[in-house]
Design a protein around this motif. Structure first.
Motif, PDB file in Angstrom:
ATOM      1  N   TYR A  20       0.867  -1.170   0.000  1.00  0.00           N
ATOM      2  CA  TYR A  20       0.000   0.000   0.000  1.00  0.00           C
ATOM      3  C   TYR A  20       0.910   1.228   0.000  1.00  0.00           C
ATOM      4  O   TYR A  20       2.038   1.172   0.475  1.00  0.00           O
ATOM      5  N   PRO A  21       0.440   2.304  -0.550  1.00  0.00           N
ATOM      6  CA  PRO A  21       1.281   3.504  -0.560  1.00  0.00           C
ATOM      7  C   PRO A  21       1.447   4.048   0.854  1.00  0.00           C
ATOM      8  O   PRO A  21       0.587   3.851   1.712  1.00  0.00           O
ATOM      9  N   ILE A 134       4.153  15.458   7.649  1.00  0.00           N
ATOM     10  CA  ILE A 134       3.314  14.397   7.074  1.00  0.00           C
ATOM     11  C   ILE A 134       3.162  13.289   8.108  1.00  0.00           C
ATOM     12  O   ILE A 134       4.135  12.835   8.689  1.00  0.00           O
ATOM     13  N   ARG A 135       1.910  12.882   8.317  1.00  0.00           N
ATOM     14  CA  ARG A 135       1.658  11.834   9.289  1.00  0.00           C
ATOM     15  C   ARG A 135       0.560  10.895   8.803  1.00  0.00           C
ATOM     16  O   ARG A 135      -0.352  11.308   8.114  1.00  0.00           O
ATOM     17  N   THR A 136       0.683   9.648   9.187  1.00  0.00           N
ATOM     18  CA  THR A 136      -0.298   8.625   8.835  1.00  0.00           C
ATOM     19  C   THR A 136      -1.347   8.570   9.939  1.00  0.00           C
ATOM     20  O   THR A 136      -1.008   8.449  11.109  1.00  0.00           O
ATOM     21  N   THR A 137      -2.609   8.657   9.548  1.00  0.00           N
ATOM     22  CA  THR A 137      -3.677   8.605  10.546  1.00  0.00           C
ATOM     23  C   THR A 137      -4.440   7.280  10.510  1.00  0.00           C
ATOM     24  O   THR A 137      -5.115   6.944  11.474  1.00  0.00           O
ATOM     25  N   ASN A 138      -4.330   6.547   9.400  1.00  0.00           N
ATOM     26  CA  ASN A 138      -5.037   5.278   9.299  1.00  0.00           C
ATOM     27  C   ASN A 138      -4.440   4.471   8.149  1.00  0.00           C
ATOM     28  O   ASN A 138      -4.065   5.034   7.122  1.00  0.00           O
ATOM     29  N   ILE A 139      -4.385   3.175   8.350  1.00  0.00           N
ATOM     30  CA  ILE A 139      -3.953   2.262   7.287  1.00  0.00           C
ATOM     31  C   ILE A 139      -4.996   1.171   7.166  1.00  0.00           C
ATOM     32  O   ILE A 139      -5.369   0.547   8.160  1.00  0.00           O
ATOM     33  N   ASN A 140      -5.487   0.958   5.950  1.00  0.00           N
ATOM     34  CA  ASN A 140      -6.419  -0.122   5.682  1.00  0.00           C
ATOM     35  C   ASN A 140      -5.689  -1.088   4.752  1.00  0.00           C
ATOM     36  O   ASN A 140      -5.636  -0.882   3.542  1.00  0.00           O
ATOM     37  N   LYS A 141      -5.106  -2.115   5.351  1.00  0.00           N
ATOM     38  CA  LYS A 141      -4.297  -3.059   4.568  1.00  0.00           C
ATOM     39  C   LYS A 141      -5.153  -3.849   3.583  1.00  0.00           C
ATOM     40  O   LYS A 141      -4.693  -4.189   2.505  1.00  0.00           O
ATOM     41  N   GLU A 142      -6.403  -4.102   3.955  1.00  0.00           N
ATOM     42  CA  GLU A 142      -7.284  -4.861   3.070  1.00  0.00           C
ATOM     43  C   GLU A 142      -7.542  -4.090   1.768  1.00  0.00           C
ATOM     44  O   GLU A 142      -7.544  -4.660   0.687  1.00  0.00           O
ATOM     45  N   LEU A 143      -7.775  -2.791   1.891  1.00  0.00           N
ATOM     46  CA  LEU A 143      -8.005  -1.949   0.708  1.00  0.00           C
ATOM     47  C   LEU A 143      -6.714  -1.387   0.137  1.00  0.00           C
ATOM     48  O   LEU A 143      -6.738  -0.690  -0.874  1.00  0.00           O
ATOM     49  N   GLN A 144      -5.592  -1.669   0.813  1.00  0.00           N
ATOM     50  CA  GLN A 144      -4.285  -1.133   0.420  1.00  0.00           C
ATOM     51  C   GLN A 144      -4.351   0.388   0.299  1.00  0.00           C
ATOM     52  O   GLN A 144      -4.030   0.980  -0.720  1.00  0.00           O
ATOM     53  N   LYS A 145      -4.804   0.994   1.389  1.00  0.00           N
ATOM     54  CA  LYS A 145      -5.072   2.425   1.394  1.00  0.00           C
ATOM     55  C   LYS A 145      -4.550   3.032   2.692  1.00  0.00           C
ATOM     56  O   LYS A 145      -4.655   2.428   3.755  1.00  0.00           O
ATOM     57  N   CYS A 146      -3.994   4.227   2.585  1.00  0.00           N
ATOM     58  CA  CYS A 146      -3.585   4.940   3.791  1.00  0.00           C
ATOM     59  C   CYS A 146      -4.253   6.308   3.822  1.00  0.00           C
ATOM     60  O   CYS A 146      -4.555   6.890   2.781  1.00  0.00           O
ATOM     61  N   LYS A 147      -4.517   6.774   5.038  1.00  0.00           N
ATOM     62  CA  LYS A 147      -5.096   8.097   5.231  1.00  0.00           C
ATOM     63  C   LYS A 147      -4.042   8.937   5.941  1.00  0.00           C
ATOM     64  O   LYS A 147      -3.407   8.474   6.885  1.00  0.00           O
ATOM     65  N   CYS A 148      -3.897  10.178   5.475  1.00  0.00           N
ATOM     66  CA  CYS A 148      -2.780  11.000   5.926  1.00  0.00           C
ATOM     67  C   CYS A 148      -3.229  12.405   6.283  1.00  0.00           C
ATOM     68  O   CYS A 148      -4.276  12.865   5.833  1.00  0.00           O
ATOM     69  N   LYS A 149      -2.392  13.080   7.064  1.00  0.00           N
ATOM     70  CA  LYS A 149      -2.539  14.504   7.346  1.00  0.00           C
ATOM     71  C   LYS A 149      -1.188  15.147   7.092  1.00  0.00           C
ATOM     72  O   LYS A 149      -0.145  14.524   7.281  1.00  0.00           O
ATOM     73  N   ALA A 150      -1.242  16.396   6.683  1.00  0.00           N
ATOM     74  CA  ALA A 150      -0.011  17.156   6.485  1.00  0.00           C
ATOM     75  C   ALA A 150      -0.334  18.631   6.603  1.00  0.00           C
ATOM     76  O   ALA A 150      -1.492  19.044   6.473  1.00  0.00           O
ATOM     77  N   ASP A 151       0.683  19.416   6.841  1.00  0.00           N
ATOM     78  CA  ASP A 151       0.527  20.862   6.860  1.00  0.00           C
ATOM     79  C   ASP A 151       0.925  21.390   5.488  1.00  0.00           C
ATOM     80  O   ASP A 151       2.034  21.148   5.017  1.00  0.00           O
ATOM     81  N   PHE A 152       0.004  22.079   4.860  1.00  0.00           N
ATOM     82  CA  PHE A 152       0.212  22.694   3.546  1.00  0.00           C
ATOM     83  C   PHE A 152       0.699  24.110   3.822  1.00  0.00           C
ATOM     84  O   PHE A 152      -0.047  24.927   4.356  1.00  0.00           O
ATOM     85  N   VAL A 153       1.951  24.382   3.496  1.00  0.00           N
ATOM     86  CA  VAL A 153       2.590  25.640   3.860  1.00  0.00           C
ATOM     87  C   VAL A 153       2.892  26.447   2.608  1.00  0.00           C
ATOM     88  O   VAL A 153       3.479  25.938   1.653  1.00  0.00           O
ATOM     89  N   ILE A 154       2.478  27.716   2.642  1.00  0.00           N
ATOM     90  CA  ILE A 154       2.750  28.644   1.541  1.00  0.00           C
ATOM     91  C   ILE A 154       3.537  29.816   2.118  1.00  0.00           C
ATOM     92  O   ILE A 154       3.128  30.423   3.106  1.00  0.00           O
ATOM     93  N   SER A 155       4.654  30.123   1.488  1.00  0.00           N
ATOM     94  CA  SER A 155       5.406  31.311   1.880  1.00  0.00           C
ATOM     95  C   SER A 155       6.002  31.930   0.615  1.00  0.00           C
ATOM     96  O   SER A 155       6.085  31.297  -0.419  1.00  0.00           O
ATOM     97  N   GLY A 156       6.371  33.173   0.725  1.00  0.00           N
ATOM     98  CA  GLY A 156       6.923  33.873  -0.440  1.00  0.00           C
ATOM     99  C   GLY A 156       6.016  34.995  -0.854  1.00  0.00           C
ATOM    100  O   GLY A 156       5.612  35.816  -0.036  1.00  0.00           O
TER     101      GLY A 156
END
Length: 183
Positions: A20-21, A134-156
């Motif tokens: 799974y990714p 970047i952090r993993t919040t859930n892994i579903n091995k049966e569906l080969q799926k991961c759920k993630c959270k991350a901070d989307f940062v914009i600067s400039g």
């Protein structure tokens, strides 16, 4: 020899179950970032359109006078002031649709909205946009799926902004990486 082949088969089965990714995989992060940047481009382009075409017209003295005159002419010809509002709403929806199409890479013959997308692109190109924490919040091995959270940062060139996003990553039946982002 049999013992080695059984052990080898067990290792193959074990590794295929872990197919799974991962949230931090470069391809997953790049696809999630691509979706976020498209949304930022859309928001910037649409807001610039709204500021120049709608807001300036609706909130300026000349715009208000023009609206009143148009409403008067509309009522004199049997229409209503609501017809003008409907046309403004139609223009907003058209702009939203066309700007999204341009950002998705579709060619569009009317260059009217292209200047807003170019404006957005110039700001995005001068900015540093990244996914961090970047952090993993859930892994579903049966569906080969991961759920993630991350901070989307914009600067400039854009306002420094930090938004937490969630995204899922999964392989399709054709073994193609599929990423969905919730902003």
């Amino acid at each position: 020899m049999k013992r080695i082949s059984i052990l080898l088969a067990f290792i193959v089965i074990l590794t295929s179950c872990e197919n799974y990714p991962k949230c931090g995989d470069a391809d997953v992060v790049n696809l999630a970032l691509e979706v976020c940047i498209k949304e930022v481009r859309f928001e910037l382009a649409y807001n610039k359109f709204y500021e120049e075409e709608i807001d300036k017209f609706e909130n300026s003295y000349i715009g208000q006078q023009t609206m009143e005159m148009l409403e008067l002419f509309s009522m004199m010809s049997g229409g209503s002031g609501q017809d003008i509002q409907k046309n403004i709403e139609k223009t907003k929806k058209e702009a939203e649709s066309i700007i999204r199409k341009i950002i998705e890479g579709e060619s569009y013959s009317d260059k009217k909205y292209l200047k807003y997308v170019n404006y957005a692109d110039s700001l995005v190109n001068l900015s540093n946009i990244q996914l961090i924490n970047i952090r993993t919040t859930n892994i579903n091995k049966e569906l080969q799926k991961c759920k993630c959270k991350a901070d989307f940062v914009i600067s400039g060139s854009l306002e420094n902004e930090d938004v937490t996003i969630t995204y899922t990553a999964q392989y399709t039946d054709d073994n193609v990486l599929y990423v969905e982002v919730d902003i």
